[in-house]
Design an enzyme around this catalytic site. Structure first.
Site, PDB file in Angstrom:
ATOM      1  N   CYS A 248       0.841  -1.198   0.000  1.00 28.46           N
ATOM      2  CA  CYS A 248       0.000   0.000   0.000  1.00 28.46           C
ATOM      3  C   CYS A 248       0.877   1.249   0.000  1.00 28.46           C
ATOM      4  CB  CYS A 248      -0.893  -0.013   1.238  1.00 28.46           C
ATOM      5  SG  CYS A 248      -1.780   1.513   1.481  1.00 28.46           S
TER       6      CYS A 248
ATOM      7  N   CYS B 250      -1.544   5.914   7.000  1.00 33.97           N
ATOM      8  CA  CYS B 250      -2.922   5.520   7.279  1.00 33.97           C
ATOM      9  C   CYS B 250      -3.037   4.844   8.644  1.00 33.97           C
ATOM     10  CB  CYS B 250      -3.392   4.563   6.185  1.00 33.97           C
ATOM     11  SG  CYS B 250      -5.086   3.982   6.373  1.00 33.97           S
TER      12      CYS B 250
ATOM     13  N   CYS C 197      -4.105  -0.156   8.790  1.00 40.66           N
ATOM     14  CA  CYS C 197      -3.271  -1.357   8.979  1.00 40.66           C
ATOM     15  C   CYS C 197      -2.043  -1.012   9.824  1.00 40.66           C
ATOM     16  CB  CYS C 197      -2.754  -1.880   7.640  1.00 40.66           C
ATOM     17  SG  CYS C 197      -4.032  -2.465   6.512  1.00 40.66           S
TER      18      CYS C 197
ATOM     19  N   GLN D 226     -19.925  -9.913   9.994  1.00 38.15           N
ATOM     20  CA  GLN D 226     -18.466 -10.099  10.038  1.00 38.15           C
ATOM     21  C   GLN D 226     -17.835  -9.597   8.743  1.00 38.15           C
ATOM     22  OE1 GLN D 226     -16.547 -11.298  12.471  1.00 38.15           O
ATOM     23  NE2 GLN D 226     -17.991 -12.264  13.875  1.00 38.15           N
TER      24      GLN D 226
ATOM     25  N   CYS E 172     -12.402 -11.537  20.743  1.00 40.90           N
ATOM     26  CA  CYS E 172     -11.566 -10.674  19.897  1.00 40.90           C
ATOM     27  C   CYS E 172     -10.565  -9.901  20.748  1.00 40.90           C
ATOM     28  CB  CYS E 172     -12.438  -9.730  19.081  1.00 40.90           C
ATOM     29  SG  CYS E 172     -13.555  -8.750  20.082  1.00 40.90           S
TER      30      CYS E 172
HETATM   31  N1  SAH Z   1     -21.691 -13.585  17.401  1.00 45.40           N
HETATM   32  C1  SAH Z   1     -21.975 -12.506  16.495  1.00 45.40           C
HETATM   33  C2  SAH Z   1     -21.700 -11.098  17.053  1.00 45.40           C
HETATM   34  C3  SAH Z   1     -20.541 -10.926  17.970  1.00 45.40           C
HETATM   35  S1  SAH Z   1     -20.148  -9.226  18.284  1.00 45.40           S
HETATM   36  C4  SAH Z   1     -21.241 -12.729  15.181  1.00 45.40           C
HETATM   37  O1  SAH Z   1     -20.333 -13.535  15.098  1.00 45.40           O
HETATM   38  O2  SAH Z   1     -21.599 -12.071  14.194  1.00 45.40           O
HETATM   39  C5  SAH Z   1     -20.686  -9.010  19.949  1.00 45.40           C
HETATM   40  C6  SAH Z   1     -22.166  -8.718  20.066  1.00 45.40           C
HETATM   41  O3  SAH Z   1     -22.502  -8.553  21.444  1.00 45.40           O
HETATM   42  C7  SAH Z   1     -22.642  -7.445  19.377  1.00 45.40           C
HETATM   43  O4  SAH Z   1     -23.665  -7.779  18.490  1.00 45.40           O
HETATM   44  C8  SAH Z   1     -23.172  -6.566  20.540  1.00 45.40           C
HETATM   45  O5  SAH Z   1     -24.289  -5.787  20.173  1.00 45.40           O
HETATM   46  C9  SAH Z   1     -23.550  -7.593  21.564  1.00 45.40           C
HETATM   47  N2  SAH Z   1     -23.605  -7.181  22.980  1.00 45.40           N
HETATM   48  C10 SAH Z   1     -22.832  -6.283  23.623  1.00 45.40           C
HETATM   49  N3  SAH Z   1     -23.110  -6.260  24.940  1.00 45.40           N
HETATM   50  C11 SAH Z   1     -24.095  -7.163  25.140  1.00 45.40           C
HETATM   51  C12 SAH Z   1     -24.809  -7.618  26.313  1.00 45.40           C
HETATM   52  N4  SAH Z   1     -24.543  -7.108  27.515  1.00 45.40           N
HETATM   53  N5  SAH Z   1     -25.726  -8.588  26.155  1.00 45.40           N
HETATM   54  C13 SAH Z   1     -25.988  -9.117  24.936  1.00 45.40           C
HETATM   55  N6  SAH Z   1     -25.344  -8.738  23.809  1.00 45.40           N
HETATM   56  C14 SAH Z   1     -24.420  -7.766  23.905  1.00 45.40           C
END
Ligand code: SAH
Length: 458
Positions: free
Chosen positions: A78, A84, A87, A289, A414
């Site tokens: 890049c 930037c 990354c 995702q 994550c």
């Molecule tokens: N498992 C899903 C999303 C994971 S991201 C996937 O793989 O696509 C984490 C998620 O937790 C988000 O959607 C966020 O809105 C939710 N979240 C955050 N705090 C929360 C809580 N206290 N109770 C329930 N969900 C929550």
């Protein structure tokens, strides 16, 4: 006794040898035991460094010249990598990126979780770690009377005028450029953050990796979009695989990209994508995702660790739009998903219908509140899957899991630090961490994702 003064001074140029990397991927070198953090330095390298910040116990430097280069150093593809903020690791071979991420998980287990015995497998990486992102949101600005679309410079709101982003799907890239050009020709003004004036704030594009459906979202300050009809026609002409053109109105002075109002300007409200055998409808505001190839790898790993036989009751906490839940439902008796964002739960229910999956139920609420309620209603899950945001699981949620006593827990994370913290609580509460499989969801960046398998101690 007073601490000795740091052995370096601000603005001084020094010779430094890097020994290690931080979790962000910066090089770490020491002067008489005093650590300096230097972006783009690699272990084993000798370099000229300018000291730019001196704190009591550590400092920061800027890499001026690499004198002895690491064999793992590569030329970033890049052009704007060093400006930037997107990354962090393009200067590092992909093998080294994966090793660094594995080490990051291992370090967190040892230092935070006191779980040095837990096997952390080598990170599952991508065959081709470029052009993986299915979604881009580029801020729009003006320079010399022209529109520019590009990412922000590190630690600033200056927009970098860029031609291409090498981690984006090519269609996202080209679409942003087409929309920028068309908007410029029609004299549409960029949003001016300082004075809260102008129209076009962000150009957002999402591509369904496996369908090649494209959605364009024009995020504007005003509902009025000058030359709207011509704009739509020209976007469709420039890119026939566009399925949906949407306007999102965000009149607020804020860093949040999307505002409350969404109007379909042309085409469909949703685009579609598939992960494995499951089809997802994705709207402008849906969380989805961003690396679909690796999402499949991640979910397959979660499924493997869940080891379902078809007779289990499963809870998927923090379920988002139900992506993991629907994967699990194919192999379980019943899946219960819980998620705090109501729109996401609505999407989850729609996606279940779309795939004719009738053994998944979704609830809106805080997982830490819904889980105890489920328990009081007599729900006794065999397996619990959690996928919390970066701050990890709420304490009450960890306690609920321990109260429910499932045979198995699968923890998708994550953030290795909060993962390690939470695993310690689960270990102390009677669970054994069997193994951890990191998956590289975000190549070229320092982010790490990991799936963990826990079993109830016998
Ligand atoms: N498992 C899903 C999303 C994971 S991201 C996937 O793989 O696509 C984490 C998620 O937790 C988000 O959607 C966020 O809105 C939710 N979240 C955050 N705090 C929360 C809580 N206290 N109770 C329930 N969900 C929550």
């Amino acid at each position: 006794m007073a601490k000795p003064k740091p052995p370096v001074e601000k603005n001084e140029t020094i010779e430094l040898t890097f020994e290690d990397l931080t979790h962000e991927g910066d090089g770490v070198g020491k002067v008489n035991g005093y650590p300096l953090f230097v972006p783009y330095g690699l272990p084993g390298e000798k370099a000229l460094v300018k000291v730019i910040k001196v704190k009591k116990n550590f400092g920061f430097g800027k890499l001026l010249e690499v004198q002895e280069s690491s064999p793992e150093r590569v030329e970033p593809p890049c052009d704007v990598f060093y400006q930037c903020g997107g990354c962090q690791l393009q200067h590092m071979s992909y093998d080294m990126q994966l090793e660094m991420k594995q080490k990051q998980v291992k370090d967190a287990m040892r230092k935070i979780g006191h779980l040095e015995h837990v096997p952390v497998h080598p990170v599952k990486g991508m065959k081709d770690p470029w052009r993986y992102r299915n979604k881009v949101s580029m801020p729009v600005g003006e320079r010399d009377g022209r529109l520019v679309a590009g990412f922000y410079q590190k630690r600033s709101h200056n927009i970098i005028d860029m031609d291409t982003c090498v981690v984006q799907e090519e269609s996202n890239d080209r679409m942003v450029e087409a929309v920028r050009r068309i908007a410029e020709r029609h004299g549409i003004r960029a949003y001016d953050e300082k004075n809260n004036r102008g129209v076009l704030r962000h150009i957002m594009v999402r591509t369904g990796k496996n369908t090649q459906d494209v959605m364009v979202v024009l995020v504007t300050r005003t509902k009025n979009l000058p030359n709207q009809e011509e704009l739509i026609d020209e976007i469709r002409d420039a890119y026939p695989s566009v399925k949906s053109i949407v306007q999102n109105v965000n009149y607020k002075r804020t860093n949040v990209i999307l505002g409350p109002e969404t109007n379909v300007l042309w085409g469909e409200e949703y685009i579609y994508d598939t992960i494995g055998d499951i089809k997802f409808a994705i709207s402008a505001k849906s969380f989805y995702q961003i690396n679909p190839t690796q999402t499949k790898t991640l979910y397959d790993q979660a499924l493997e660790y869940a080891a379902l036989t078809g007779s289990e009751q499963v809870i998927d906490a923090y379920c988002g739009i139900g992506t993991i839940s629907l994967f699990l439902a194919q192999q379980a008796k019943k899946v219960y998903g819980v998620e705090v964002v109501p729109e996401a739960v609505a999407d989850a229910k729609e996606n279940a219908k779309l795939n004719r999956i009738d053994n998944a139920e979704f609830y809106v609420g805080q997982a830490e509140k819904i889980m105890p309620w489920w328990k009081s209603q007599g729900l006794a899950p065999d397996v619990i899957v959690v996928d919390p945001p970066r701050k990890g699981c709420d304490e009450a949620l960890l306690q609920s899991m321990l109260d429910m006593q499932p045979e198995r827990i699968v923890y998708v994370s994550c953030n290795p630090s909060t993962l390690a913290r939470d695993l310690r609580v689960l270990e102390d509460g009677g669970y054994e961490t069997k193994e951890i499989q990191p998956v590289d969801m975000f190549p070229q960046t320092s982010h790490v994702e990991a799936v963990t398998w826990l079993e109830k101690k016998k």
